[in-house]
Design an enzyme around this catalytic site. Structure first.
Site, PDB file in Angstrom:
ATOM      1  N   HIS A 135      -3.242  12.559   1.259  1.00 28.50           N
ATOM      2  CA  HIS A 135      -4.321  11.640   1.653  1.00 28.50           C
ATOM      3  C   HIS A 135      -3.804  10.272   2.082  1.00 28.50           C
ATOM      4  CE1 HIS A 135      -4.158  10.243  -2.671  1.00 28.50           C
ATOM      5  NE2 HIS A 135      -4.440   9.079  -2.097  1.00 28.50           N
ATOM      6  N   ASP A 165      -2.482  18.081  -2.085  1.00 29.82           N
ATOM      7  CA  ASP A 165      -2.413  16.639  -1.843  1.00 29.82           C
ATOM      8  C   ASP A 165      -0.958  16.161  -1.813  1.00 29.82           C
ATOM      9  OD1 ASP A 165      -3.394  14.139  -1.246  1.00 29.82           O
ATOM     10  OD2 ASP A 165      -3.736  13.561  -3.327  1.00 29.82           O
ATOM     11  N   GLY A 243      -3.149   2.286  -3.761  1.00 28.17           N
ATOM     12  CA  GLY A 243      -1.822   1.948  -3.263  1.00 28.17           C
ATOM     13  C   GLY A 243      -0.729   2.596  -4.099  1.00 28.17           C
ATOM     14  N   ASN A 244      -1.066   2.953  -5.353  1.00 29.91           N
ATOM     15  CA  ASN A 244      -0.113   3.671  -6.199  1.00 29.91           C
ATOM     16  C   ASN A 244       0.012   5.140  -5.796  1.00 29.91           C
ATOM     17  OD1 ASN A 244      -0.756   1.543  -8.805  1.00 29.91           O
ATOM     18  ND2 ASN A 244       1.304   2.352  -8.578  1.00 29.91           N
ATOM     19  N   SER A 245      -0.964   5.648  -5.058  1.00 34.08           N
ATOM     20  CA  SER A 245      -0.949   7.051  -4.656  1.00 34.08           C
ATOM     21  C   SER A 245       0.354   7.406  -3.955  1.00 34.08           C
ATOM     22  CB  SER A 245      -2.115   7.355  -3.712  1.00 34.08           C
ATOM     23  OG  SER A 245      -3.343   7.243  -4.381  1.00 34.08           O
TER      24      SER A 245
END
Length: 290
Positions: A135, A165, A243-245
């Site tokens: 994503h 993902d 933003g940590n994704s």
């Protein structure tokens, strides 16, 4: 008569000596209690010296045993910011953006639509392979990676799986010198300490580390919760923000146990939720990139 007088003196002399000693002692105590007396000065000096203490310098340098600091040093240069670029509003729409991003594009013609994180897993002679979330790069016209030093490099997609993902991207750059190692996520246990490293809110806050524990080593999420399919993830209370994704969830040895992917912020009843983040287990990542 003289003998009688001497007898009296010899009889009362001890008493007189005791009285003299008492008077002398009392005088010493009285004088010592005066504010400016020699005794009070020595006492004040002794009290001051004891309060301040005496500093000594060891010949051996201090070595930190902080596990979090040591773990962070092993991955800090392997965790990057991944930027999803879209065509500038001044440009005309061309072919499908997601497919065209693998072509050589001038990134000056694009603007950052969203930002996430990524983890360098393999380093080649002049390139590096980076794992991130699907994503993070979905529907991008181009992808740009920002390393821990702030240097930018264009990236291309090698492999994606929206159901997991996960996405594997590659940058052509010799600047990447550190790769992270994957742990065996089957050995992760509830309660162990973990650290989340990534770029919450984007490159401006790159190399941010938060600390927590594994809240549940194997948490099952339903398809309705993921808006995709049922998955088994690592649940943690280490702070994970937008933003940590795609960033790293590591153990205290600095090995990646999972890739941060999502969190729950509120329940169906609109109850605010804190400390419920999720990471894709490292064994699943290992199977994806193999």
């Amino acid at each position: 008569m003289r003998r009688h007088i001497r007898a009296i003196k010899s009889k009362f002399w001890p008493a007189i000596a005791i009285l003299i000693a008492l008077f002398v002692g009392a005088g010493v105590v009285l004088v010592s209690s005066l504010p400016n007396s020699w005794y009070q000065g020595r006492l004040a000096k002794a009290t001051h010296t004891n309060a301040a203490g005496t500093a000594t310098i060891a010949s051996v340098a201090y070595l930190s045993n902080d596990k979090a600091e040591s773990a962070f040093s092993k991955v800090k240069n392997a965790v990057v910011t991944v930027q999803n670029l879209q065509k500038s509003a001044s440009l005309e729409d061309g072919a499908d953006a997601f497919d065209s991003q693998n072509k050589n594009n001038d990134t000056n013609n694009y603007e950052t639509a969203s930002q996430g994180s990524g983890v360098v897993l393999k380093i080649h002679n002049n390139s590096a392979d980076i794992i991130t979330n699907y994503h993070v790069i979905a529907n991008s016209a181009a992808i740009q990676v920002v390393d821990a030093n702030g240097d930018k490099a264009d990236a291309k997609i090698l492999k994606t799986d929206s159901s997991q993902d996960l996405a594997l991207i590659r940058v052509k750059s010799a600047a990447f010198k550190q790769a992270a190692s994957l742990a065996d996520s089957d050995k992760v246990v509830t309660g162990e300490a973990v650290l989340a490293v990534g770029s919450p809110l984007g490159a401006a806050y790159s190399s941010t580390m938060t600390k927590g524990i594994v809240s549940q080593a194997k948490r099952s999420l339903t398809a309705s919760e993921t808006n995709n399919k049922a998955v088994t993830v690592i649940q943690t209370d280490a702070a994970i923000n937008q933003g940590n994704s795609g960033g790293a969830l590591i153990d205290e040895s600095g090995r990646v146990v999972g890739i941060s992917s999502s969190k729950i912020t509120s329940s169906a009843q609109n109850t605010n939720i804190e400390g419920m983040g999720f990471a894709i287990p490292s064994n699943q990542v290992s199977a994806f990139i193999s």
